[in-house]
Design an enzyme around this catalytic site. Sequence first.
Site, PDB file in Angstrom:
ATOM      1  N   SER A 132       0.827  -1.201   0.000  1.00 21.09           N
ATOM      2  CA  SER A 132       0.000   0.000   0.000  1.00 21.09           C
ATOM      3  C   SER A 132       0.863   1.253   0.000  1.00 21.09           C
ATOM      4  O   SER A 132       1.985   1.252   0.538  1.00 21.09           O
ATOM      5  CB  SER A 132      -0.855  -0.020   1.273  1.00 21.09           C
ATOM      6  OG  SER A 132      -1.415   1.244   1.498  1.00 21.09           O
ATOM      7  N   TYR A 157      -2.089  -1.075  10.899  1.00 20.40           N
ATOM      8  CA  TYR A 157      -2.294  -1.650   9.557  1.00 20.40           C
ATOM      9  C   TYR A 157      -1.105  -1.316   8.651  1.00 20.40           C
ATOM     10  O   TYR A 157      -0.529  -2.190   7.995  1.00 20.40           O
ATOM     11  CB  TYR A 157      -3.601  -1.120   8.940  1.00 20.40           C
ATOM     12  CG  TYR A 157      -3.682  -1.369   7.451  1.00 20.40           C
ATOM     13  CD1 TYR A 157      -3.950  -2.639   6.953  1.00 20.40           C
ATOM     14  CD2 TYR A 157      -3.469  -0.332   6.528  1.00 20.40           C
ATOM     15  CE1 TYR A 157      -3.992  -2.881   5.581  1.00 20.40           C
ATOM     16  CE2 TYR A 157      -3.512  -0.562   5.164  1.00 20.40           C
ATOM     17  CZ  TYR A 157      -3.777  -1.832   4.692  1.00 20.40           C
ATOM     18  OH  TYR A 157      -3.814  -2.056   3.340  1.00 20.40           O
ATOM     19  N   LYS A 161       1.976  -3.735   6.759  1.00 18.71           N
ATOM     20  CA  LYS A 161       2.391  -3.714   5.343  1.00 18.71           C
ATOM     21  C   LYS A 161       3.894  -3.477   5.239  1.00 18.71           C
ATOM     22  O   LYS A 161       4.589  -4.132   4.475  1.00 18.71           O
ATOM     23  CB  LYS A 161       1.644  -2.616   4.580  1.00 18.71           C
ATOM     24  CG  LYS A 161       0.171  -2.893   4.366  1.00 18.71           C
ATOM     25  CD  LYS A 161      -0.052  -4.039   3.398  1.00 18.71           C
ATOM     26  CE  LYS A 161      -1.509  -4.453   3.324  1.00 18.71           C
ATOM     27  NZ  LYS A 161      -1.731  -5.804   2.831  1.00 18.71           N
TER      28      LYS A 161
HETATM   29  P1  NAD Z   1     -10.709  -7.461   1.092  1.00 24.96           P
HETATM   30  O1  NAD Z   1     -10.925  -7.481   2.552  1.00 24.96           O
HETATM   31  O2  NAD Z   1     -11.880  -7.288   0.200  1.00 24.96           O
HETATM   32  O3  NAD Z   1      -9.929  -8.794   0.651  1.00 24.96           O
HETATM   33  C1  NAD Z   1      -9.050  -9.488   1.502  1.00 24.96           C
HETATM   34  C2  NAD Z   1      -9.504 -10.932   1.516  1.00 24.96           C
HETATM   35  O4  NAD Z   1      -8.639 -11.679   2.355  1.00 24.96           O
HETATM   36  C3  NAD Z   1     -10.932 -11.106   2.078  1.00 24.96           C
HETATM   37  O5  NAD Z   1     -11.665 -11.904   1.176  1.00 24.96           O
HETATM   38  C4  NAD Z   1     -10.727 -11.806   3.412  1.00 24.96           C
HETATM   39  O6  NAD Z   1     -11.796 -12.663   3.717  1.00 24.96           O
HETATM   40  C5  NAD Z   1      -9.434 -12.551   3.141  1.00 24.96           C
HETATM   41  N1  NAD Z   1      -8.627 -12.861   4.338  1.00 24.96           N
HETATM   42  C6  NAD Z   1      -8.182 -12.024   5.309  1.00 24.96           C
HETATM   43  N2  NAD Z   1      -7.461 -12.729   6.210  1.00 24.96           N
HETATM   44  C7  NAD Z   1      -7.450 -14.019   5.792  1.00 24.96           C
HETATM   45  C8  NAD Z   1      -6.879 -15.217   6.291  1.00 24.96           C
HETATM   46  N3  NAD Z   1      -6.192 -15.242   7.432  1.00 24.96           N
HETATM   47  N4  NAD Z   1      -7.065 -16.352   5.605  1.00 24.96           N
HETATM   48  C9  NAD Z   1      -7.791 -16.364   4.443  1.00 24.96           C
HETATM   49  N5  NAD Z   1      -8.351 -15.263   3.923  1.00 24.96           N
HETATM   50  C10 NAD Z   1      -8.177 -14.109   4.588  1.00 24.96           C
HETATM   51  O7  NAD Z   1      -9.613  -6.362   0.787  1.00 24.96           O
HETATM   52  P2  NAD Z   1      -9.100  -5.815  -0.606  1.00 24.96           P
HETATM   53  O8  NAD Z   1      -9.510  -4.399  -0.719  1.00 24.96           O
HETATM   54  O9  NAD Z   1      -9.426  -6.759  -1.680  1.00 24.96           O
HETATM   55  O10 NAD Z   1      -7.544  -5.818  -0.317  1.00 24.96           O
HETATM   56  C11 NAD Z   1      -6.708  -6.900  -0.678  1.00 24.96           C
HETATM   57  C12 NAD Z   1      -5.322  -6.630  -0.133  1.00 24.96           C
HETATM   58  O11 NAD Z   1      -4.853  -5.381  -0.657  1.00 24.96           O
HETATM   59  C13 NAD Z   1      -5.264  -6.490   1.391  1.00 24.96           C
HETATM   60  O12 NAD Z   1      -4.073  -7.086   1.835  1.00 24.96           O
HETATM   61  C14 NAD Z   1      -5.234  -5.003   1.608  1.00 24.96           C
HETATM   62  O13 NAD Z   1      -4.576  -4.654   2.783  1.00 24.96           O
HETATM   63  C15 NAD Z   1      -4.448  -4.542   0.390  1.00 24.96           C
HETATM   64  N6  NAD Z   1      -4.723  -3.141   0.038  1.00 24.96           N
HETATM   65  C16 NAD Z   1      -6.001  -2.738  -0.198  1.00 24.96           C
HETATM   66  C17 NAD Z   1      -6.267  -1.423  -0.522  1.00 24.96           C
HETATM   67  C18 NAD Z   1      -7.670  -0.945  -0.759  1.00 24.96           C
HETATM   68  O14 NAD Z   1      -7.892   0.271  -0.769  1.00 24.96           O
HETATM   69  N7  NAD Z   1      -8.648  -1.806  -0.986  1.00 24.96           N
HETATM   70  C19 NAD Z   1      -5.213  -0.495  -0.598  1.00 24.96           C
HETATM   71  C20 NAD Z   1      -3.914  -0.945  -0.363  1.00 24.96           C
HETATM   72  C21 NAD Z   1      -3.682  -2.278  -0.052  1.00 24.96           C
END
Ligand code: NAD
Length: 347
Positions: A132, A157, A161
């Site tokens: 991120s 958080y 990362k």
């Molecule tokens: P999201 O919550 O929709 O997707 C994450 C998925 O991981 C979910 O389906 C959740 O059920 C699953 N998960 C979490 N812990 C788990 C575990 N221990 N075992 C199995 N599954 C698990 O989030 P997203 O927006 O799709 O983000 C995906 C990744 O990108 C994350 O790591 C998030 O931190 C990172 N990210 C997201 C954004 C954003 O704005 N959406 C920005 C920067 C980074």
Amino acid sequence: MNKEIKRSMNILLAGGAGYIGSHTAVELLNNGYDVVIADNYSNSDPEAIERIKKITGKDIISYEEDITDKTAVSEIFGNNKIDVVIHFAGLKAVGESVKIPVAYYRNNIDTTLTLLECMAEYGCHNIVFSSSATVYGEENDIPYVETMKKGTCSNPYGWTKSMMEQILSDASTADEELSVVLLRYFNPIGAHESGLIGEDPQGIPNNLMPYISQVAVGRRDHLTIFGNDYKTKDGTCRRDYIHIMDLAGGHVKAVEYAAEHKGTEIFNLGTGTPYSVLEIVNAFEKANGIKIKYEFGERRSGDLPEFWADSCKAEKILGWKTSRSLEDMCKDTWNWQRNNPNGYRGK
Ligand code: NAD
Ligand code: UDP
């Protein structure tokens, strides 16, 4: 990339039922890759898998498993020849991470360690990681460039990362076979053009766009804009919003890059153009012909006034460029939300 290699690649999407994972799954399947999804559905719904199948007309192997469970993950690697892992499986709510930091460190760090251990055990040498822009912290000038030193994160958080980036990079230093691609996302919004998959936050949305779309669909009364006294052109914060399908396309390029390189490489995935909160509200209203009720509130703790990406490296090395406009982002968000007013749970 060699077409024969590409056709036979099998990608494990850890956390692949979530917002970014589901859109990436569509893009990978449409580009001829096979995908295996493993998710514990802690922040997603199995219906997303059905929708991915519907959009692509392809089958997917999926597992309901916790990625911190080494026995379960090991079995997934044992039953599938995994060529590349994309690690999306993380907890991501900034405010929640301040309240339950230990759960955030446990989940986010443990998933990373488990994946690395299983990859080593089964001879998988490539991992793409969802990082991120937050790792640039508070000290860096804008736009953010990959060569900058990481900064001080304002919440647990962000630190997870930053730490996971370090863990992955250390692992690739120690293992010369290992290829690590760290993708630093900016602000993904929007949905697949079909309106079948999209962002489906549980409870009250933390992020701006899902909040706006829930106001539009009548699930929330009004948006609170966190602060209008920042030193930006209209007083509200500015961010680099990127269409989720452009971001998904970045993962296809990253997978191809990971399979052909060794060591650690970092790429920003953003558009390079910032928009303010007010500009986003106005763009949503204009694109969709809907009024969004809002009021100004206090600043949200930890928010930076503005930041955006320098994405030249991704363009130059990955050959990746965004193509969708802010209008596309707003229209596609609304297309998803109005067709799924209660997300996947209203299916
Ligand atoms: P999201 O919550 O929709 O997707 C994450 C998925 O991981 C979910 O389906 C959740 O059920 C699953 N998960 C979490 N812990 C788990 C575990 N221990 N075992 C199995 N599954 C698990 O989030 P997203 O927006 O799709 O983000 C995906 C990744 O990108 C994350 O790591 C998030 O931190 C990172 N990210 C997201 C954004 C954003 O704005 N959406 C920005 C920067 C980074
Ligand atoms: N924001 C807002 N009201 C909300 C949610 C977000 O004003 O209900 C603002 C927030 O202060 C930030 C921008 O919208 O300036 C983007 O916030 P988001 O949480 O979507 O992403 P962040 O950049 O914080 O990761």
